[in-house]
Design an enzyme around this catalytic site. Structure first.
Site, PDB file in Angstrom:
ATOM      1  CD  GLU A 114      39.929  61.167  45.582  1.00 23.04           C
ATOM      2  OE1 GLU A 114      40.715  62.095  45.850  1.00 23.04           O
ATOM      3  OE2 GLU A 114      40.210  60.258  44.753  1.00 23.04           O
ATOM      4  CD  GLU A 148      48.497  63.374  43.555  1.00 24.37           C
ATOM      5  OE1 GLU A 148      47.555  64.172  43.481  1.00 24.37           O
ATOM      6  OE2 GLU A 148      48.355  62.180  43.892  1.00 24.37           O
ATOM      7  CG  ASP A 173      42.077  63.449  40.936  1.00 29.63           C
ATOM      8  OD1 ASP A 173      41.869  62.260  40.631  1.00 29.63           O
ATOM      9  OD2 ASP A 173      42.495  63.786  42.062  1.00 29.63           O
TER      10      ASP A 173
END
Length: 679
Positions: free
Chosen positions: A371, A270, A343
């Site tokens: 998240e 990323e 993820d």
């Protein structure tokens, strides 16, 4: 006032939640600190002093004797293991081969007392499943927390080293009580600044406070630090100047913090710099750092969360990247692997790296902070999810080679075993934003210590310590907790759907999301592939062939539509809308019923919670009640958004016995959240 009126007033007070207001700041330490127990220890150390003080103030039984011994039995339990024996009234003995073992034994004895499991003759032998049990803080040096939903960071970098927050010690105590023995203080998207002398002196202060509680400090480091801080022309891991810079920097850290644990690295992921910027491998990068840490006993935790832009299925990329490097890492390198291949999704199969790499130590990375599970607004108890992960059979060594056994040293004996959880802690008065989010912090510590504990046992312990031991409260609320993950999966992404979240913040649904120029694998359509012919991601041997990264018979099990678990159906298969499910419904109808079930489950949680008002304080009751209202509205938002959007492809009616949508799709597409509200 006569007695009858007094009684009525009393009963009204109890039923209206007039119990003493609580803000959640005491976590699972709500028992009174008024005991005056007799505690003796045969040695002295900072950790033993903590154990003695905790027992003196909280133990309500007879004398407790703490003793360090080096007999064979204790040595076999390892340096953190312990034995508790005796009876509460007549006296208790806690024995261990180390002072930390005595500290953990003391906390366990107090947990038995706080949960009312301290009666009769005690004979307890414990040792941890994993050697290193770490929290990863995604905390930045400016005080913000990436994916943090409980306010700003508890680390006050701007005040350190002069001013010390009392929270540091409370944090250490809470973690030690559940067996956590390490903490990575800063975000994996690391600022090089953490390695400057100014910040290392601040880190030293935190390390000194955590040390008596058995907690070592680790740091996330930026791979380009030699170039950025040292002024070198680059950060090539094979360059002698770069290697020297890291050796000198690591030496500087150990002079300040002699028991520094090591470093965590997110590289070539990323946009983060890494060894591949110099045509080197992940092993080259990790081994350079490992060599610098080796003389001090430090470790490198190298994250396997790596995926590159391209045509290959994102779920396959970490495996493809790291399998060729198996056996090429130094023995003080541990690869840190997220539980699933994408993820931290509400539900994923386990990453095929578990059981895939046999010559490299792997440490699971679990996400405590929610998240992808409603932030600190949704009540989602994660122990059931983590239990499913630990108990998943990799078949790497025949039947019974669970993820837990492949990582805790049972099957592949490496010098050290480890596990990490991404922390959900912030400066909110209740630490985690949602009172029930504390249970996930607690559950991570308990499972890292003993992954054979059940989700039921952990929820029971936590409720008894954090709220009340009244079974009229504990039993229904525990049931709510145990079904909460299943409910979230139902109202968000049932049947193996994944990553259909809103762009960037991952809070609400946005299956239609399309950002011009964005990478395909950052967009929901890449994952759901909805069209007139059906929905799902084909990862079979006829599709991306991700199934082949799993050992037989799992590969065949996932590949065959007849045996693939329905909870992962759309993860591994693209299926027509009228595909027949095992219960006789079509896929479209089943999808509708799953979303509807999720909504109904959350509404049931509201009813359960409202019935609990008389058992706990009003402040926490109202806080949780308010969050459940948000969760209930969000569940309807998810259901309507996903079903109305997917209906544009299926062309089929939502079954008529299901509650009708209350939103218009065009209105839902206009929803843009102000993230400040949710952080």
């Amino acid at each position: 006032m006569n007695r009858t009126v007094l009684y009525i007033v009393f009963w009204w007070c109890v039923s209206a939640g007039c119990l003493k207001a609580e803000d959640g700041s005491r976590l699972w330490f709500r028992a009174e600190m008024t005991a005056q127990a007799q505690v003796k220890a045969n040695r002295e150390s900072p950790a033993i002093s903590v154990a003695v003080e905790e027992l003196e103030k909280r133990w309500k039984g007879g004398a407790v004797h703490l003793s360090l011994h080096q007999n064979k039995k204790l040595r076999n339990l390892g340096k953190e293991g312990y034995v508790i024996s005796g009876e509460k009234q007549t006296g208790i003995h806690i024995q261990s081969a180390s002072d930390l073992g005595l500290l953990y034994g003391a906390y366990h004895l107090l947990r038995l007392q706080d949960t009312q499991n301290d009666n009769g003759a005690l004979q307890v032998e414990e040792s941890p499943a994993y050697d290193l049990r770490l929290l990863n803080h995604w905390d930045n040096l400016d005080g913000t927390v990436e994916r943090g939903y409980a306010g700003y960071s508890i680390w006050k970098w701007d005040e350190l080293p002069e001013k010390i927050s009392p929270r540091y010690k409370e944090y250490a105590r809470a973690n030690a009580s559940i067996g956590i023995n390490g903490t990575v203080l800063n975000n994996v998207n690391a600022s090089p600044g953490i390695l400057t002398g100014n910040y290392l002196r601040k880190v030293k202060v935190i390390a000194d406070i955590l040390r008596p509680y058995g907690i070592k400090v680790y740091l996330s480091v930026n791979f380009s630090s030699p170039q950025i801080l040292g002024g070198l022309s680059g950060s090539d891991p094979l360059d002698t100047g770069v290697r020297r810079w890291w050796r000198d920097k690591i030496g500087e850290i150990y002079r300040l913090i002699p028991d520094f644990g090591g470093v965590l690295v997110k590289a070539n992921s990323e946009g983060q710099p890494g060894p591949q910027d110099y045509d080197r491998t992940h092993a080259d990068g990790a081994n350079m750092l490992a060599d610098a840490l080796k003389p001090y006993g430090g470790i490198v935790m190298w994250r396997a969360f790596v995926y590159h832009p391209g045509d290959e299925d994102r779920a396959k990329q970490a495996y493809q990247e790291f399998i060729p490097l198996d056996g090429k890492f130094r023995d003080n390198v541990i690869l840190q692997v997220k539980n699933g291949p994408i993820d931290f999704q509400p539900r994923e199969p386990f990453s095929p790296l578990f059981g895939g790499m046999k010559n490299t130590a792997l440490m699971p990375e679990l996400q405590i902070t929610q998240e992808y599970l409603g932030f600190s607004n949704h009540l989602v108890f994660l122990a059931p999810q983590w239990k499913e992960f630990f108990e998943s059979d990799t078949y790497c060594n025949g039947k019974g080679a669970t993820v837990a056994k492949t990582t805790d040293g049972t099957i592949f004996p490496h010098p050290v075993s480890a596990i990490a959880g991404v922390a959900n802690i912030g400066e909110d008065i209740n630490w985690c934003g949602h009172h029930f989010a504390q249970a996930n912090w607690y559950a991570f510590g308990r499972l890292a210590w003993n992954c054979e504990l059940t989700a039921d046992e952990i929820a029971e312990e936590w409720l008894r310590m954090a709220f009340t031991r009244d079974q009229a409260f504990v039993t229904p609320v525990k049931e709510m907790m145990l079904h909460s993950w299943d409910a979230a999966v139902n109202y968000m992404m049932p049947l193996g759907l994944h990553h259909i979240f809103a762009w960037d913040h991952h809070y609400g649904p946005e299956p239609w999301c399309d950002i011009p120029g964005a990478r395909p694998d950052w967009l929901p359509r890449y994952y759901h592939n909805a069209g007139e012919k059906g929905i799902g991601f084909d990862r079979t041997t006829g599709g991306s062939d991700a199934v082949s990264q799993y050992h037989a018979p799992l590969k065949e099990y996932f590949n065959d539509i007849a045996t693939c678990p329905e909870d992962l159906l759309l993860w591994f298969h693209h299926l027509p809308w009228d595909h027949p499910m095992k219960n006789g419904r079509t896929l479209w109808d089943e999808l509708c019923y799953r979303y509807d079930t999720g909504v109904r489950q959350v509404r049931e949680f509201q009813k359960i919670w409202d019935r609990m008002e008389r058992y706990i304080d009003g402040e926490r009751f109202r806080h949780v009640q308010s969050r459940l209202k948000i969760q209930s509205r969000d569940a309807v938002w998810w259901k309507d958004a996903c079903l109305l959007y997917f209906q544009t492809y299926s062309g089929k009616p939502i079954p008529y016995d299901i509650e009708r949508p209350v939103h218009e799709l065009d209105d839902l597409k206009k929803v843009k959240l102000d993230l400040k509200h949710h952080h």
